[in-house]
Design a protein around this motif. Sequence first.
Motif, PDB file in Angstrom:
ATOM      1  N   THR A 155      27.291  -6.754 -44.694  1.00 55.58           N
ATOM      2  CA  THR A 155      26.582  -6.363 -43.476  1.00 55.58           C
ATOM      3  C   THR A 155      26.031  -4.951 -43.659  1.00 55.58           C
ATOM      4  OG1 THR A 155      28.522  -5.389 -42.378  1.00 55.58           O
ATOM      5  CG2 THR A 155      28.098  -7.742 -41.978  1.00 55.58           C
ATOM      6  N   CYS A 156      25.005  -4.647 -42.870  1.00 54.84           N
ATOM      7  CA  CYS A 156      24.380  -3.324 -42.944  1.00 54.84           C
ATOM      8  C   CYS A 156      23.914  -2.925 -41.550  1.00 54.84           C
ATOM      9  CB  CYS A 156      23.217  -3.336 -43.930  1.00 54.84           C
ATOM     10  SG  CYS A 156      21.875  -4.443 -43.460  1.00 54.84           S
ATOM     11  N   TYR A 157      23.509  -1.675 -41.425  1.00 47.72           N
ATOM     12  CA  TYR A 157      22.988  -1.163 -40.152  1.00 47.72           C
ATOM     13  C   TYR A 157      22.199   0.111 -40.423  1.00 47.72           C
ATOM     14  CZ  TYR A 157      26.849   2.167 -40.454  1.00 47.72           C
ATOM     15  OH  TYR A 157      27.712   3.146 -40.875  1.00 47.72           O
ATOM     16  N   VAL A 158      21.443   0.554 -39.434  1.00 50.11           N
ATOM     17  CA  VAL A 158      20.769   1.845 -39.528  1.00 50.11           C
ATOM     18  C   VAL A 158      21.364   2.773 -38.475  1.00 50.11           C
ATOM     19  CG1 VAL A 158      18.602   0.994 -40.499  1.00 50.11           C
ATOM     20  CG2 VAL A 158      18.840   1.133 -38.039  1.00 50.11           C
ATOM     21  N   HIS A 159      21.369   4.043 -38.790  1.00 45.75           N
ATOM     22  CA  HIS A 159      21.877   5.067 -37.871  1.00 45.75           C
ATOM     23  C   HIS A 159      21.022   5.069 -36.609  1.00 45.75           C
ATOM     24  CE1 HIS A 159      22.598   9.120 -36.279  1.00 45.75           C
ATOM     25  NE2 HIS A 159      23.770   9.030 -36.887  1.00 45.75           N
ATOM     26  N   ASP A 160      21.611   5.502 -35.500  1.00 44.93           N
ATOM     27  CA  ASP A 160      20.917   5.540 -34.205  1.00 44.93           C
ATOM     28  C   ASP A 160      19.576   6.271 -34.287  1.00 44.93           C
ATOM     29  OD1 ASP A 160      23.240   4.404 -33.334  1.00 44.93           O
ATOM     30  OD2 ASP A 160      23.858   6.071 -32.060  1.00 44.93           O
ATOM     31  N   LEU A 161      19.572   7.420 -34.935  1.00 44.93           N
ATOM     32  CA  LEU A 161      18.335   8.208 -35.007  1.00 44.93           C
ATOM     33  C   LEU A 161      17.267   7.497 -35.828  1.00 44.93           C
ATOM     34  CD1 LEU A 161      19.802  11.789 -35.504  1.00 44.93           C
ATOM     35  CD2 LEU A 161      18.817  10.807 -33.422  1.00 44.93           C
ATOM     36  N   LEU A 162      17.685   6.841 -36.901  1.00 42.05           N
ATOM     37  CA  LEU A 162      16.726   6.088 -37.716  1.00 42.05           C
ATOM     38  C   LEU A 162      16.229   4.858 -36.962  1.00 42.05           C
ATOM     39  CD1 LEU A 162      18.378   6.460 -41.214  1.00 42.05           C
ATOM     40  CD2 LEU A 162      16.232   7.471 -40.444  1.00 42.05           C
ATOM     41  N   HIS A 163      17.100   4.255 -36.166  1.00 47.62           N
ATOM     42  CA  HIS A 163      16.683   3.111 -35.352  1.00 47.62           C
ATOM     43  C   HIS A 163      15.630   3.555 -34.348  1.00 47.62           C
ATOM     44  CE1 HIS A 163      16.936  -0.137 -32.367  1.00 47.62           C
ATOM     45  NE2 HIS A 163      17.285  -0.884 -33.399  1.00 47.62           N
ATOM     46  N   GLU A 164      15.865   4.709 -33.738  1.00 55.53           N
ATOM     47  CA  GLU A 164      14.901   5.245 -32.771  1.00 55.53           C
ATOM     48  C   GLU A 164      13.568   5.566 -33.451  1.00 55.53           C
ATOM     49  OE1 GLU A 164      14.535   9.088 -29.863  1.00 55.53           O
ATOM     50  OE2 GLU A 164      16.493   8.114 -30.022  1.00 55.53           O
ATOM     51  N   MET A 165      13.652   6.116 -34.666  1.00 58.22           N
ATOM     52  CA  MET A 165      12.429   6.420 -35.409  1.00 58.22           C
ATOM     53  C   MET A 165      11.677   5.129 -35.745  1.00 58.22           C
ATOM     54  SD  MET A 165      11.910   8.161 -39.149  1.00 58.22           S
ATOM     55  CE  MET A 165      12.446   6.675 -39.987  1.00 58.22           C
ATOM     56  N   CYS A 166      12.407   4.106 -36.174  1.00 59.31           N
ATOM     57  CA  CYS A 166      11.782   2.799 -36.459  1.00 59.31           C
ATOM     58  C   CYS A 166      11.071   2.264 -35.221  1.00 59.31           C
ATOM     59  CB  CYS A 166      12.833   1.779 -36.891  1.00 59.31           C
ATOM     60  SG  CYS A 166      13.387   1.919 -38.566  1.00 59.31           S
ATOM     61  N   LEU A 167      11.718   2.373 -34.092  1.00 62.56           N
ATOM     62  CA  LEU A 167      11.152   1.894 -32.841  1.00 62.56           C
ATOM     63  C   LEU A 167       9.847   2.618 -32.530  1.00 62.56           C
ATOM     64  CD1 LEU A 167      11.561   0.093 -30.340  1.00 62.56           C
ATOM     65  CD2 LEU A 167      12.900   1.927 -29.348  1.00 62.56           C
ATOM     66  N   THR A 168       9.847   3.919 -32.680  1.00 61.33           N
ATOM     67  CA  THR A 168       8.644   4.723 -32.413  1.00 61.33           C
ATOM     68  C   THR A 168       7.508   4.336 -33.350  1.00 61.33           C
ATOM     69  OG1 THR A 168      10.021   6.556 -31.666  1.00 61.33           O
ATOM     70  CG2 THR A 168       7.756   7.084 -32.286  1.00 61.33           C
ATOM     71  N   ILE A 169       7.804   4.248 -34.639  1.00 63.96           N
ATOM     72  CA  ILE A 169       6.769   3.914 -35.633  1.00 63.96           C
ATOM     73  C   ILE A 169       6.278   2.485 -35.437  1.00 63.96           C
ATOM     74  CG2 ILE A 169       6.294   3.598 -38.092  1.00 63.96           C
ATOM     75  CD1 ILE A 169       8.304   5.903 -38.602  1.00 63.96           C
TER      76      ILE A 169
END
Length: 135
Positions: free
Chosen positions: A109-123
């Motif tokens: 399993t894997c995941y992205v950090h909260d801040l990276l998730h937020e950045m992905c959402l923005t982009i």
Amino acid sequence: MKKNKAKWEEVAESLSSHISKDNSCMKILELSYNYLPMHLKPCFLYFVAFEEDREIPVQKLISLWVAEGFVQTVEQKNSNAVSYGYLIDLISRGLVQVGKRRSNGGVKTCYVHDLLHEMCLTIAEKDNFMKVIQE
């Protein structure tokens, strides 16, 4: 402060929200995305399709990448092996975290950090890659 898990989670949440509001921090994180090879960018942005703070089963993730057409075919390698290589590349760049490992050492399993998730959402929204509708 007492060593209380709930209190420390509150501190972490407060810190994350403070950092995410700091535009300079996001600009620095975006550099990691900007320097990704083109074939990895849609794979990384696809993490917005999953809930924040959730571990994602690798088999599910790479199956979705293949179904979306993100995986370039390589001679003598099946699409799942190529997809797994993409994931390992994202992990080695520090953009994706390992959640659980298999008994053979592979990533389960894997995941992205909260801040990276937020950045992905923005982009993703800015580039019309994906629109996330939240409840």
